[in-house]
Design a protein around this motif. Structure first.
Motif, PDB file in Angstrom:
ATOM      1  N   CYS A 129       0.819  -1.222   0.000  1.00 39.85           N
ATOM      2  CA  CYS A 129       0.000   0.000   0.000  1.00 39.85           C
ATOM      3  C   CYS A 129       0.850   1.269   0.000  1.00 39.85           C
ATOM      4  N   TYR A 130       1.794   1.355   0.938  1.00 38.09           N
ATOM      5  CA  TYR A 130       2.499   2.620   1.170  1.00 38.09           C
ATOM      6  C   TYR A 130       3.832   2.751   0.428  1.00 38.09           C
ATOM      7  N   VAL A 131       4.416   1.627   0.028  1.00 40.72           N
ATOM      8  CA  VAL A 131       5.683   1.679  -0.708  1.00 40.72           C
ATOM      9  C   VAL A 131       5.431   1.499  -2.208  1.00 40.72           C
ATOM     10  N   CYS A 132       4.545   0.552  -2.560  1.00 37.11           N
ATOM     11  CA  CYS A 132       4.321   0.198  -3.978  1.00 37.11           C
ATOM     12  C   CYS A 132       3.050   0.805  -4.567  1.00 37.11           C
ATOM     13  N   PHE A 133       2.263   1.508  -3.754  1.00 37.82           N
ATOM     14  CA  PHE A 133       1.031   2.170  -4.209  1.00 37.82           C
ATOM     15  C   PHE A 133       0.037   1.206  -4.851  1.00 37.82           C
ATOM     16  N   ARG A 134      -0.096   0.012  -4.270  1.00 34.88           N
ATOM     17  CA  ARG A 134      -1.077  -0.962  -4.769  1.00 34.88           C
ATOM     18  C   ARG A 134      -2.430  -0.741  -4.077  1.00 34.88           C
ATOM     19  N   GLU A 135      -3.477  -1.217  -4.719  1.00 32.33           N
ATOM     20  CA  GLU A 135      -4.838  -1.062  -4.176  1.00 32.33           C
ATOM     21  C   GLU A 135      -5.107  -2.154  -3.142  1.00 32.33           C
ATOM     22  N   VAL A 136      -4.490  -1.982  -1.979  1.00 30.49           N
ATOM     23  CA  VAL A 136      -4.568  -2.973  -0.902  1.00 30.49           C
ATOM     24  C   VAL A 136      -4.839  -2.245   0.400  1.00 30.49           C
ATOM     25  N   MET A 137      -5.799  -2.716   1.159  1.00 30.79           N
ATOM     26  CA  MET A 137      -6.128  -2.140   2.462  1.00 30.79           C
ATOM     27  C   MET A 137      -5.377  -2.905   3.548  1.00 30.79           C
ATOM     28  N   VAL A 138      -4.619  -2.179   4.347  1.00 33.45           N
ATOM     29  CA  VAL A 138      -3.921  -2.778   5.488  1.00 33.45           C
ATOM     30  C   VAL A 138      -4.916  -2.920   6.632  1.00 33.45           C
ATOM     31  N   VAL A 139      -4.982  -4.101   7.216  1.00 28.78           N
ATOM     32  CA  VAL A 139      -5.809  -4.250   8.418  1.00 28.78           C
ATOM     33  C   VAL A 139      -4.914  -4.684   9.577  1.00 28.78           C
ATOM     34  N   ASP A 140      -5.305  -4.305  10.772  1.00 28.73           N
ATOM     35  CA  ASP A 140      -4.511  -4.614  11.955  1.00 28.73           C
ATOM     36  C   ASP A 140      -5.427  -4.862  13.147  1.00 28.73           C
ATOM     37  N   LYS A 141      -4.817  -4.955  14.329  1.00 29.22           N
ATOM     38  CA  LYS A 141      -5.599  -5.199  15.560  1.00 29.22           C
ATOM     39  C   LYS A 141      -6.613  -4.069  15.792  1.00 29.22           C
ATOM     40  N   TYR A 142      -6.209  -2.833  15.449  1.00 29.67           N
ATOM     41  CA  TYR A 142      -7.119  -1.688  15.602  1.00 29.67           C
ATOM     42  C   TYR A 142      -8.367  -1.875  14.745  1.00 29.67           C
ATOM     43  N   THR A 143      -8.170  -2.340  13.513  1.00 28.84           N
ATOM     44  CA  THR A 143      -9.300  -2.566  12.603  1.00 28.84           C
ATOM     45  C   THR A 143     -10.256  -3.598  13.199  1.00 28.84           C
ATOM     46  N   GLN A 144      -9.681  -4.681  13.690  1.00 31.53           N
ATOM     47  CA  GLN A 144     -10.482  -5.769  14.274  1.00 31.53           C
ATOM     48  C   GLN A 144     -11.281  -5.266  15.488  1.00 31.53           C
ATOM     49  N   LYS A 145     -10.605  -4.472  16.345  1.00 34.97           N
ATOM     50  CA  LYS A 145     -11.270  -3.941  17.555  1.00 34.97           C
ATOM     51  C   LYS A 145     -12.376  -2.958  17.189  1.00 34.97           C
ATOM     52  N   LEU A 146     -12.121  -2.112  16.200  1.00 37.42           N
ATOM     53  CA  LEU A 146     -13.122  -1.130  15.781  1.00 37.42           C
ATOM     54  C   LEU A 146     -14.360  -1.834  15.220  1.00 37.42           C
ATOM     55  N   LEU A 147     -14.136  -2.843  14.377  1.00 41.65           N
ATOM     56  CA  LEU A 147     -15.267  -3.598  13.822  1.00 41.65           C
ATOM     57  C   LEU A 147     -16.041  -4.309  14.929  1.00 41.65           C
ATOM     58  N   ALA A 148     -15.314  -4.886  15.885  1.00 43.77           N
ATOM     59  CA  ALA A 148     -15.966  -5.594  16.998  1.00 43.77           C
ATOM     60  C   ALA A 148     -16.847  -4.640  17.804  1.00 43.77           C
ATOM     61  N   SER A 149     -16.376  -3.390  17.955  1.00 46.06           N
ATOM     62  CA  SER A 149     -17.167  -2.398  18.700  1.00 46.06           C
ATOM     63  C   SER A 149     -18.464  -2.047  17.975  1.00 46.06           C
ATOM     64  N   LYS A 150     -18.513  -2.335  16.672  1.00 41.37           N
ATOM     65  CA  LYS A 150     -19.725  -2.103  15.874  1.00 41.37           C
ATOM     66  C   LYS A 150     -20.533  -3.402  15.721  1.00 41.37           C
ATOM     67  N   GLY A 151     -20.101  -4.441  16.424  1.00 43.52           N
ATOM     68  CA  GLY A 151     -20.819  -5.723  16.357  1.00 43.52           C
ATOM     69  C   GLY A 151     -20.465  -6.561  15.140  1.00 43.52           C
ATOM     70  N   ILE A 152     -19.340  -6.220  14.499  1.00 49.64           N
ATOM     71  CA  ILE A 152     -18.905  -6.987  13.320  1.00 49.64           C
ATOM     72  C   ILE A 152     -17.627  -7.721  13.708  1.00 49.64           C
ATOM     73  N   GLU A 153     -17.688  -9.047  13.746  1.00 51.76           N
ATOM     74  CA  GLU A 153     -16.519  -9.801  14.208  1.00 51.76           C
ATOM     75  C   GLU A 153     -16.005 -10.791  13.173  1.00 51.76           C
ATOM     76  N   PHE A 154     -14.737 -10.624  12.844  1.00 53.88           N
ATOM     77  CA  PHE A 154     -14.017 -11.591  12.008  1.00 53.88           C
ATOM     78  C   PHE A 154     -12.732 -11.937  12.749  1.00 53.88           C
ATOM     79  N   PHE A 155     -12.264 -13.157  12.588  1.00 53.22           N
ATOM     80  CA  PHE A 155     -11.054 -13.551  13.300  1.00 53.22           C
ATOM     81  C   PHE A 155      -9.887 -13.822  12.358  1.00 53.22           C
ATOM     82  N   GLU A 156     -10.170 -13.907  11.068  1.00 51.50           N
ATOM     83  CA  GLU A 156      -9.109 -14.149  10.085  1.00 51.50           C
ATOM     84  C   GLU A 156      -8.791 -12.848   9.350  1.00 51.50           C
ATOM     85  N   TYR A 157      -7.504 -12.605   9.150  1.00 49.28           N
ATOM     86  CA  TYR A 157      -7.046 -11.401   8.464  1.00 49.28           C
ATOM     87  C   TYR A 157      -7.752 -11.230   7.117  1.00 49.28           C
TER      88      TYR A 157
END
Length: 200
Positions: A129-157
């Motif tokens: 995403c940030y070095v090669c400018f590809r159309e890829v969304m980085v997800v991390d623990k923050y993403t997972q926690k934010l989604l969980a707070s909205k009632g959306i839970e996934f456990f696989e990257y």
């Protein structure tokens, strides 16, 4: 709720004020490449201290620098011995495989990155995403926690990433203008908004 709803909610909080265009500093550079490894398991402030110590970065310099000396320079980032080994090995493998940094940016695959020691999915996607400018969304623990707070839970990257990208891609016309019609820019900033919001 899809990921575009989440994007709009975060956008309205103006979280990227005073940040660089892509949120991550010095995108598309060797400097940026090194920071994707140094930022593993540490705070960004520590990465900045390490990068100040390193000074001007090039793949050739990273290969030539003594490993122990490199470890000392990047001490603020933690796991200094492990990270210095990884940074040097990645620099060497890039030049061996691609010849130069520009060719690497243009032709590297996610599979190649994941085959490198110390590069997992989040780091590989940060590089894409940030070095090669590809159309890829980085997800991390923050993403997972934010989604969980909205009632959306996934456990696989992959599932989290698919959810985040699909909502944006299906409705990109609603936000294309503010992102210069550039999906990569959108993903870069969306990830940045999530990190800034969760840190706050």
């Amino acid at each position: 709720m899809d990921s575009l709803d989440l994007y709009l909610e975060l956008r309205d909080k103006n979280l990227l004020k005073n940040k660089s265009k892509y949120w991550w500093p010095n995108v598309g550079t060797e400097w940026c490449l090194v920071t994707t490894i140094l930022t593993q398991n540490t705070k960004w402030e520590n990465v900045e201290k390490s990068m100040q110590n390193l000074g001007k970065i090039s793949l050739k310099k990273l290969i030539e620098i003594d490993e122990k000396y490199l470890a000392e320079l990047i001490t603020p980032s933690g796991f200094k011995n492990q990270k210095s080994k990884r940074v040097k090995l990645l620099a060497k493998n890039i030049l061996d495989e691609f010849g130069d940094f520009e060719n690497f940016k243009e032709n590297v695959s996610r599979e190649w990155l994941l085959a490198q020691k110390g590069i997992g999915q989040e780091t590989a996607d940060s590089i894409l995403c940030y070095v090669c400018f590809r159309e890829v969304m980085v997800v991390d623990k923050y993403t997972q926690k934010l989604l969980a707070s909205k009632g959306i839970e996934f456990f696989e990257y992959e599932y989290i990433q698919y959810f985040m990208q699909t909502g944006i891609e299906n409705r990109f016309d609603e936000i294309s203008e503010e992102n210069e019609n550039d999906l990569n820019l959108c993903y870069a900033r969306f990830h940045g908004m999530i990190v800034e919001f969760m840190k706050a």
